[in-house]
Design a protein around this motif. Structure first.
Motif, PDB file in Angstrom:
ATOM      1  N   CYS A   1       0.876  -1.172   0.000  1.00  0.00           N
ATOM      2  CA  CYS A   1       0.000   0.000   0.000  1.00  0.00           C
ATOM      3  C   CYS A   1       0.912   1.220   0.000  1.00  0.00           C
ATOM      4  O   CYS A   1       1.749   1.366   0.897  1.00  0.00           O
ATOM      5  CB  CYS A   1      -0.890   0.023   1.237  1.00  0.00           C
ATOM      6  SG  CYS A   1      -2.077  -1.327   1.304  1.00  0.00           S
ATOM      7  N   SER A   2       0.756   2.085  -0.974  1.00  0.00           N
ATOM      8  CA  SER A   2       1.658   3.222  -1.109  1.00  0.00           C
ATOM      9  C   SER A   2       0.946   4.374  -1.789  1.00  0.00           C
ATOM     10  O   SER A   2      -0.002   4.180  -2.544  1.00  0.00           O
ATOM     11  CB  SER A   2       2.891   2.809  -1.927  1.00  0.00           C
ATOM     12  OG  SER A   2       3.720   3.924  -2.204  1.00  0.00           O
ATOM     13  N   GLY A   3       1.450   5.588  -1.533  1.00  0.00           N
ATOM     14  CA  GLY A   3       0.957   6.756  -2.245  1.00  0.00           C
ATOM     15  C   GLY A   3       1.848   7.135  -3.403  1.00  0.00           C
ATOM     16  O   GLY A   3       1.604   8.133  -4.081  1.00  0.00           O
ATOM     17  N   ARG A   4       2.870   6.322  -3.650  1.00  0.00           N
ATOM     18  CA  ARG A   4       3.848   6.633  -4.691  1.00  0.00           C
ATOM     19  C   ARG A   4       3.763   5.597  -5.823  1.00  0.00           C
ATOM     20  O   ARG A   4       4.065   4.412  -5.614  1.00  0.00           O
ATOM     21  CB  ARG A   4       5.249   6.642  -4.103  1.00  0.00           C
ATOM     22  CG  ARG A   4       5.402   7.618  -2.944  1.00  0.00           C
ATOM     23  CD  ARG A   4       6.822   7.631  -2.451  1.00  0.00           C
ATOM     24  NE  ARG A   4       7.700   8.125  -3.521  1.00  0.00           N
ATOM     25  CZ  ARG A   4       8.319   9.288  -3.474  1.00  0.00           C
ATOM     26  NH1 ARG A   4       8.139  10.092  -2.443  1.00  0.00           N
ATOM     27  NH2 ARG A   4       9.115   9.670  -4.446  1.00  0.00           N
ATOM     28  N   PRO A   5       3.346   6.016  -7.010  1.00  0.00           N
ATOM     29  CA  PRO A   5       3.200   5.079  -8.130  1.00  0.00           C
ATOM     30  C   PRO A   5       4.498   4.381  -8.501  1.00  0.00           C
ATOM     31  O   PRO A   5       4.488   3.224  -8.925  1.00  0.00           O
ATOM     32  CB  PRO A   5       2.689   5.965  -9.275  1.00  0.00           C
ATOM     33  CG  PRO A   5       2.965   7.368  -8.859  1.00  0.00           C
ATOM     34  CD  PRO A   5       2.934   7.384  -7.375  1.00  0.00           C
ATOM     35  N   GLY A   6       5.629   5.072  -8.318  1.00  0.00           N
ATOM     36  CA  GLY A   6       6.915   4.451  -8.628  1.00  0.00           C
ATOM     37  C   GLY A   6       7.174   3.217  -7.785  1.00  0.00           C
ATOM     38  O   GLY A   6       7.719   2.212  -8.271  1.00  0.00           O
ATOM     39  N   GLU A   7       6.782   3.259  -6.509  1.00  0.00           N
ATOM     40  CA  GLU A   7       6.961   2.111  -5.622  1.00  0.00           C
ATOM     41  C   GLU A   7       6.105   0.927  -6.078  1.00  0.00           C
ATOM     42  O   GLU A   7       6.532  -0.229  -6.022  1.00  0.00           O
ATOM     43  CB  GLU A   7       6.599   2.482  -4.188  1.00  0.00           C
ATOM     44  CG  GLU A   7       7.601   3.390  -3.511  1.00  0.00           C
ATOM     45  CD  GLU A   7       7.242   3.633  -2.055  1.00  0.00           C
ATOM     46  OE1 GLU A   7       6.257   3.032  -1.572  1.00  0.00           O
ATOM     47  OE2 GLU A   7       7.932   4.429  -1.403  1.00  0.00           O
TER      48      GLU A   7
END
Length: 244
Positions: A37-43
């Protein structure tokens, strides 16, 4: 197992979504796992590249402070996972048509009008995905299903190499083409359940005859198509030669 990725830029909403998904997985026994779960698309993209396979993607559309929005992220995911399930969870209901413009084939478009509605949409998506997977599986292959802890696993019969009984316990290990896990059971019950495709080659092994690659008569070993080996009993030599 299907891997779930969640991209949402608001941490509190992200946490609510994760809790909802994990609760449904536990209650329904889905063979799924929330991996990131992340707010960063790169991750998200790095994680998908590191573990290729069919996944489930819950994506926000507006990702504040990021170079990529949810539609651009979905497009990149489609290149990495053409058969994956993409679901948009966003506050902007009027942008649903954009999924068609980007040719993203999104499974659903959930509007965050309230927590209740959002959680209903998340639960519905997991249910629809499960039904689609069952329909696909039923088209061409038979599956062995067993409950492991709180998850029901479904393994294609033709991908099972053999079952192995752990000595002194009631646990059975399934050795598969792409999987290994153990569960409570008995080889005798499995032998009756699975039929003629499987042979009790040894008191500790129930073997898929279609997955045997080589018979070592001198060492009394079976080499399976995935390279694993298991034993066969002396008195099973004739049955193995006949049925192979």
């Amino acid at each position: 197992m299907l891997t779930i990725y969640l991209c949402e830029d608001e941490e509190d909403i992200r946490q609510v979504q994760r809790e909802c998904l994990e609760k449904q997985i536990l209650i329904q026994g889905y063979d799924m796992e929330v991996a990131l779960c992340s707010g960063r698309p790169g991750e998200i993209l790095e994680a998908v590249k590191a573990a290729p396979g069919r996944g489930i993607y819950f994506l926000d559309v507006e990702l504040k402070g990021e170079e990529m929005d949810g539609f651009a992220l979905g497009r990149e995911i489609r290149r990495l996972d053409p058969r994956g399930f993409i679901v948009y969870v966003t506050a902007y209901g009027n942008l649903a048509f954009e999924t068609f413009r980007y040719h993203l084939e999104a499974l659903d478009y959930i509007v965050k009008e309230s927590r209740e509605k959002m959680e209903e949409g998340l639960s519905r998506s997991l249910s629809v995905i499960t039904e689609r997977m069952r329909a696909e599986q039923g088209e061409s292959r038979e599956f062995f299903s067993v409950k492991v802890m709180d998850v029901v696993k479904h393994v294609p019969i033709n991908e099972i190499m053999f079952f192995e009984a752990a000595p002194g316990t009631h646990r059975i290990a399934l050795h598969g083409l792409n999987d290994w896990f153990d569960f409570i059971g008995s080889l005798r019950e499995l032998e009756g359940q699975l039929g003629k495709q499987f042979l009790r080659a040894h008191r500790a092994y129930l073997v898929n005859l279609e997955q045997i690659a080589e018979l070592d008569l001198k060492g009394r070993e079976l080499r399976m198509k995935n390279g694993e080996r298991c034993l066969f009993a002396r008195n099973m030599k004739g049955a193995l030669l006949e049925r192979m």
